[in-house]
Each structure stands twice: as C-alpha cells, then as structure tokens.
Scaffold this active site. Structure first.
Site, PDB file in Angstrom:
ATOM      1  N   VAL A  27     -16.108  -2.926  24.737  1.00 44.73           N
ATOM      2  CA  VAL A  27     -17.323  -3.470  24.111  1.00 44.73           C
ATOM      3  C   VAL A  27     -17.837  -4.640  24.950  1.00 44.73           C
ATOM      4  CG1 VAL A  27     -18.265  -4.732  22.122  1.00 44.73           C
ATOM      5  CG2 VAL A  27     -16.747  -2.783  21.732  1.00 44.73           C
ATOM      6  N   GLY A 106     -10.208  -0.067  10.215  1.00 48.12           N
ATOM      7  CA  GLY A 106     -10.138   1.163   9.430  1.00 48.12           C
ATOM      8  C   GLY A 106     -10.985   1.093   8.168  1.00 48.12           C
ATOM      9  N   SER A 109     -11.659  -2.320   6.479  1.00 45.96           N
ATOM     10  CA  SER A 109     -12.570  -3.139   7.296  1.00 45.96           C
ATOM     11  C   SER A 109     -14.000  -2.650   7.150  1.00 45.96           C
ATOM     12  CB  SER A 109     -12.169  -3.064   8.767  1.00 45.96           C
ATOM     13  OG  SER A 109     -10.812  -3.345   8.908  1.00 45.96           O
ATOM     14  N   ILE A 131      -3.988   3.547  12.720  1.00 41.58           N
ATOM     15  CA  ILE A 131      -3.018   4.615  12.983  1.00 41.58           C
ATOM     16  C   ILE A 131      -3.073   5.683  11.890  1.00 41.58           C
ATOM     17  CG2 ILE A 131      -1.475   3.116  14.305  1.00 41.58           C
ATOM     18  CD1 ILE A 131       0.464   3.311  11.833  1.00 41.58           C
ATOM     19  N   ASP A 132      -3.636   5.335  10.729  1.00 43.02           N
ATOM     20  CA  ASP A 132      -3.656   6.273   9.591  1.00 43.02           C
ATOM     21  C   ASP A 132      -4.608   7.462   9.782  1.00 43.02           C
ATOM     22  OD1 ASP A 132      -1.762   4.979   8.074  1.00 43.02           O
ATOM     23  OD2 ASP A 132      -3.217   3.654   7.128  1.00 43.02           O
ATOM     24  N   ARG A 176       0.335   4.921   3.657  1.00 38.66           N
ATOM     25  CA  ARG A 176       0.504   4.447   2.280  1.00 38.66           C
ATOM     26  C   ARG A 176      -0.215   5.350   1.285  1.00 38.66           C
ATOM     27  NH1 ARG A 176       0.173  -1.778   1.992  1.00 38.66           N
ATOM     28  NH2 ARG A 176      -1.813  -1.382   2.991  1.00 38.66           N
ATOM     29  N   ALA A 191       9.455  19.780  11.873  1.00 36.96           N
ATOM     30  CA  ALA A 191      10.115  19.384  10.618  1.00 36.96           C
ATOM     31  C   ALA A 191      10.378  20.596   9.731  1.00 36.96           C
ATOM     32  CB  ALA A 191       9.234  18.389   9.864  1.00 36.96           C
ATOM     33  N   ARG A 248      20.646  11.309   5.155  1.00 36.51           N
ATOM     34  CA  ARG A 248      20.384   9.942   5.619  1.00 36.51           C
ATOM     35  C   ARG A 248      18.878   9.701   5.587  1.00 36.51           C
ATOM     36  NH1 ARG A 248      25.043   9.640   4.949  1.00 36.51           N
ATOM     37  NH2 ARG A 248      26.678   8.933   6.368  1.00 36.51           N
TER      38      ARG A 248
HETATM   39  O1  F6P Z   1      -2.217   0.437   9.420  1.00 32.67           O
HETATM   40  C1  F6P Z   1      -2.188   1.268   8.302  1.00 32.67           C
HETATM   41  C2  F6P Z   1      -0.904   1.102   7.592  1.00 32.67           C
HETATM   42  O2  F6P Z   1       0.007   1.307   8.602  1.00 32.67           O
HETATM   43  C3  F6P Z   1      -0.486   1.970   6.428  1.00 32.67           C
HETATM   44  O3  F6P Z   1      -0.066   3.255   6.731  1.00 32.67           O
HETATM   45  C4  F6P Z   1       0.591   1.108   5.844  1.00 32.67           C
HETATM   46  O4  F6P Z   1       0.970   1.454   4.579  1.00 32.67           O
HETATM   47  C5  F6P Z   1      -0.038  -0.222   5.909  1.00 32.67           C
HETATM   48  O5  F6P Z   1      -0.801  -0.208   7.091  1.00 32.67           O
HETATM   49  C6  F6P Z   1       0.858  -1.394   5.822  1.00 32.67           C
HETATM   50  O6  F6P Z   1       0.336  -2.510   6.442  1.00 32.67           O
HETATM   51  P1  F6P Z   1       0.415  -4.016   5.958  1.00 32.67           P
HETATM   52  O7  F6P Z   1       1.832  -4.287   5.612  1.00 32.67           O
HETATM   53  O8  F6P Z   1      -0.071  -4.751   7.151  1.00 32.67           O
HETATM   54  O9  F6P Z   1      -0.484  -4.167   4.771  1.00 32.67           O
END
Ligand code: F6P
Length: 324
Positions: A27, A106, A109, A131-132, A176, A191, A248
């Site tokens: 940018v 993401g 934001s 990353i999600d 999450r 998997a 495990r």
């Molecule tokens: O960046 C996304 C993410 O990795 C989710 O998958 C994860 O649950 C979350 O962030 C946790 O991030 P933080 O602990 O910074 O809130």
C-alpha cells in the site's frame, strides 16, 4: 477528473495474519508511486482514537515483506465499539486531513470500518487479512495459506507419532466460529475425520468410523477439529473410553497466526494493496477488495459485513471419501 488524494493512512486491526506486513509495504509503495503521503496508525483502531501514527515511506517499509505479524501492531479495541471512540477516530482522520484509509484485517475490522464510514468523509477500503478466511467477498484472505501450511507441517509430524503408537489424535486448529481452516487443513493432511463449527458432530458416528477403521487395520488416525466445535479435551477422553484406543489431544494454537508469509500470502497482499489504492484514486470508498474466481475484484463494505461466507461442504465430503 480523478479525486485528488493527498494523504492516506493504513491501519492493521484484529487478529494478525502473516502477510499483513507485505500488504502495508505494498500500500505504502503503490500510494507513493501516485504521489501520496502515507501514514500508519498504530495498534489497530486504538491508534485512530489516540491519534498515534507515523509516516510510512518506501524506505521505512523496506525489509518487511517476509515478516509475520504487523509492524504497526494490532488490537481488538473495545473503545472503538463505542460511539465515543468512533467519533474520536473520525475527528482524528479529519484533523490530520487523511482522505483515504486502508483497513487491513478481517470481519471484525470491517464491521468497525463500516461503523466508522458513517461518521467520516474519509474514503475507506478494506484489505482482507485473516487466517480464518471467513470474509465474504473474497475466495481467500491474506494469511490463510500460511496458516494452512503451518498446520499441515505440524500435523505431518503428529502423524508419525500417531502411527508409531497406534493412537488417535485430535488436533485442534484455529477457527472460533468457522471451519475454513479445519476443512482445508483436514483435507490436505488426509484426516480421518474433520470437525467444523458449521456441522454439529455426533460422537457415536465418530466412534463408529474409528472402529470401522480399526477393523480394516487402520490402527491410528487424526481428527482435525476447529476450536469452535466445543470441548475437544472432553471429546478425547470420551473417545478413549468408548473405543479403548489411546487418544491424545494436540492444540496447535497461536503458532498458526505467526511465521513468515508464504509466497501465496505475499502475492495476495501485493495484489489486494494495489487494488485498494487504485480504488481510492477512482474515488471509490467503502469497499473491500478480494479475489473471486482468480480475479482481483471489490465489493461494497456493507455487503461484505452483512453476508456470511458459505463454507464449501464438498471439501468435507471429498475428505471423507479420501479417508478410506
Ligand atoms: O485470527 C482469527 C482467530 O485466530 C480465530 O480463529 C481465533 O479464535 C481468534 O483469532 C483468537 O484470537 P484472540 O485471542 O486474539 O482474540
């Protein structure tokens, strides 16, 4: 006549993603090539509220394309969720005569960016980096590929020990609320079972599958589970009790958010950043850039914020077929 942008700013916000620095660099350099001044707000939205920023020049963003994290730092700003915080941020943008703001982050934001857009004249363009990979309007986000590769190389190692000990492993990956990481990682490590938040799992089905595998001579296995599926520790204990096979749990955790971005993440960062600055020079604000069917595109910020990106359930079906 093109809108005369003079001063633009960048903010990185929410969970960091590998490739954010590559986006900051691109940018700054594209904007510089169009004779703009570029500034970087620090610590996510907090920097807009506290008016903390620094100039970014083509030289000051040198040597960062390969770095994980974000040189601007980031935060999940509770202040910015309040009207007062938004108003302060908008006031600081006006006070500093910032006429374009590139938001690298993401969903959270972009939600913040959308709220801010109601308070400011500054053009806002979102660059999806998480990353999600859960942003509607782009097939892929900056950082996703890196996180997938990080997890795959770790799970390949776990596979070795799983086979040696004839154990079942549950490997919990990030996500999450969404299963984009888990489904892609699960498919690409082979998997035996993939669990995602979008599909409620049935413990009995998992046990049945593991017992069938055992009967076929498959004595070990890997279950890739997104963190959002529930209590994986409890699940591990229950599977162990019900199958009599050692289970495990391995939680990959925050390592997935760091590390040097892959070439793919750097490429997306560069392409998205270029498009974001291009949009601004055409006076097109309140949009997010993205990749759709292999092409760099953009869509309304509001549409992205209000629409949930669908998970491709075919990936799960294919993984299931391949895990025989
Ligand atoms: O960046 C996304 C993410 O990795 C989710 O998958 C994860 O649950 C979350 O962030 C946790 O991030 P933080 O602990 O910074 O809130």
């Amino acid at each position: 006549m093109l809108y005369q942008l003079k001063r633009i700013a960048i903010v990185t916000s929410g969970g960091d993603a590998p490739g954010m620095n590559a986006a900051v660099r691109a940018v700054a350099r594209v904007a510089y090539s169009k004779n703009m001044e570029v500034y970087g707000f620090e610590r996510g939205w907090d920097g807009l509220i506290t008016n903390t920023f620094r100039p970014l020049t083509p030289r000051s963003v040198g040597g960062i394309i390969q770095l994980g994290g974000t040189i601007l730092h980031t935060s999940r700003s509770p202040q910015f969720k309040k009207k007062q915080g938004l108003k302060k941020a908008a006031k600081n943008l006006a006070r500093n005569k910032i006429n374009g703001l590139v938001v690298i982050g993401g969903n959270g934001s972009f939600q913040g960016a959308f709220e801010l857009s109601k308070e400011t004249e500054t053009l806002i363009v979102g660059v999806p980096a998480t990353i999600d990979n859960d942003v509607f309007g782009t097939d892929e986000t900056i950082g996703f590929d890196t996180a997938v590769n990080t997890a795959v190389s770790e799970i390949d190692k776990i596979r070795d020990t799983a086979i040696s000990h004839e154990r079942i492993f549950i490997v919990e990956v990030m996500g999450r609320t969404r299963g984009f990481l888990a489904s892609t990682i699960g498919l690409t490590i082979g998997a035996e079972i993939i669990l995602v938040p979008e599909v409620k799992f049935e413990k009995e089905k998992i046990i049945k599958r593991l017992e069938e595998n055992n009967a076929k001579g498959k004595k070990s296995g890997i279950i890739v589970a997104a963190e959002g599926v529930g209590d994986t520790r409890k699940l591990a204990t229950e599977i162990e009790e019900d199958t009599g096979t050692e289970v495990r749990l391995s939680i990959l955790g925050y390592a997935q958010r760091g590390g040097s971005p892959t070439a793919r993440s750097r490429l997306l960062a560069s392409l998205f950043a270029n498009e974001a600055v291009e949009l601004m020079t055409k006076e097109q604000g309140n949009r997010i850039v993205g990749l759709q069917k292999g092409k760099v595109t953009s869509m309304e910020l509001e549409e992205s914020c209000k629409t949930e990106k669908p998970l491709d359930l075919n990936l799960l079906k294919l993984a299931d077929v391949l895990a025989t």
